[in-house]
Design a protein around this motif. Structure first.
Motif, mmCIF file in Angstrom:
data_model
loop_
_atom_site.group_PDB
_atom_site.id
_atom_site.type_symbol
_atom_site.label_atom_id
_atom_site.label_comp_id
_atom_site.label_asym_id
_atom_site.label_seq_id
_atom_site.Cartn_x
_atom_site.Cartn_y
_atom_site.Cartn_z
ATOM 1 N N GLY A 49 0.817 -1.211 0.000
ATOM 2 C CA GLY A 49 0.000 0.000 0.000
ATOM 3 C C GLY A 49 0.847 1.255 0.000
ATOM 4 N N LEU A 50 1.967 1.238 0.745
ATOM 5 C CA LEU A 50 2.863 2.388 0.790
ATOM 6 C C LEU A 50 3.549 2.606 -0.553
ATOM 7 N N VAL A 51 3.968 1.521 -1.194
ATOM 8 C CA VAL A 51 4.621 1.631 -2.510
ATOM 9 C C VAL A 51 3.665 2.220 -3.536
ATOM 10 N N VAL A 52 2.442 1.696 -3.571
ATOM 11 C CA VAL A 52 1.457 2.188 -4.535
ATOM 12 C C VAL A 52 1.075 3.638 -4.217
ATOM 13 N N GLY A 53 0.871 3.933 -2.935
ATOM 14 C CA GLY A 53 0.529 5.298 -2.545
ATOM 15 C C GLY A 53 1.622 6.282 -2.909
#
Length: 266
Positions: A49-53
């Motif tokens: 989620g952090l990578v995509v965000g």
């Protein structure tokens, strides 16, 4: 991926709060870099989620509304990108970002719909203001915010539920060449975001720092010993140069302001 009713409800709440924050709270809770890891935590993969965000944040970094024109909505796009990446198996983060763009475009219409629905409420605000009715203003403000949050939360939740039913089959049916193309398109979007930002912010005096930073980044990322913390190192160098320049400019202005009568040109 199997998800439960609690996870769906949490996604609804996160979207509801983020939508209101984008226009009224203004605490940057709606930014993809914030919503991405939160959605990832709800769906069991904080890191993804952090990578995509972060990837989606880079894409939107130069986007801003100009007059009545709205850019692709960061709330719906960022949350849907994180949902796609965390719930659909073997989906590349860049592909998730590219896939979420149509939903972000839909968010533009959501913003337009919100302002259209809120327009009649302005008369209620006007009436309360004329009567100095602060409680009435508070009431209609809450009604307005609830409308905003519900529009976005309902859109995201409906697509979330629909994606659980057919999303994996659709992704699996996409040909490999198209999959690769979409991933590369998503990968390029973050550079487009920076290009838009540079076009707005860059002046002739700043280009030297830009090229210097670009060169340092190439050097740092290709030295194995410092490749890991390269971003932090470059950030510290950039901050140091900016702080030094700020001090110099402040001292020069102070010297001019406190100088003599300037009659002799000194």
């Amino acid at each position: 991926m199997e998800v439960g009713a609690i996870q769906i409800a949490l996604i609804f709440i996160v979207t509801f709060i983020a939508a209101i924050d984008q226009f009224d709270f203004l605490e940057s809770l709606y930014q993809p870099i914030v919503t991405g890891p939160i959605v990832g935590a709800i769906l069991g993969n904080v890191e993804l989620g952090l990578v995509v965000g972060g990837t989606y944040q880079l894409m939107t970094i130069g986007n801003m509304p100009i007059g009545g024109a709205q850019p692709p909505n960061a709330v719906i796009g960022g949350i849907m990108a994180a949902i796609f990446a965390c719930t659909l198996e073997n989906m590349d983060p860049n592909l998730a970002v590219a896939t979420a763009i149509p939903f972000a475009m839909l968010g533009q219409y959501g913003v337009t719909l919100f302002f259209t629905l809120r327009a009649p409420l302005l008369e209620f605000f006007r009436g309360c203001a004329e009567k100095a009715d602060t409680k009435g203003i508070t009431k209609w403000t809450i009604v307005s915010e609830v409308i905003l949050g519900l529009i976005f939360a309902v859109i995201v939740t409906l697509f979330f539920i629909a994606g659980l039913a057919v999303g994996q089959q659709v992704v699996d049916a996409i040909p490999e060449w198209l999959n690769t193309g979409l991933s590369q398109a998503g990968n390029m979007m973050k550079f487009v975001g920076f290009a838009i930002l540079l076009k707005i912010m860059m002046s002739r005096d700043m280009w030297g720092f830009f090229f210097m930073g670009f060169g340092l980044a190439l050097i740092a990322t290709n030295i194995e010993a410092i490749a890991g913390p390269a971003l932090l190192i470059l950030t510290l160098i950039g901050f140091g140069i900016a702080f030094w320049d700020f001090q110099q400019q402040t001292e020069l202005k102070g010297a001019v302001a406190d100088g003599g009568d300037m009659e002799d040109g000194i």
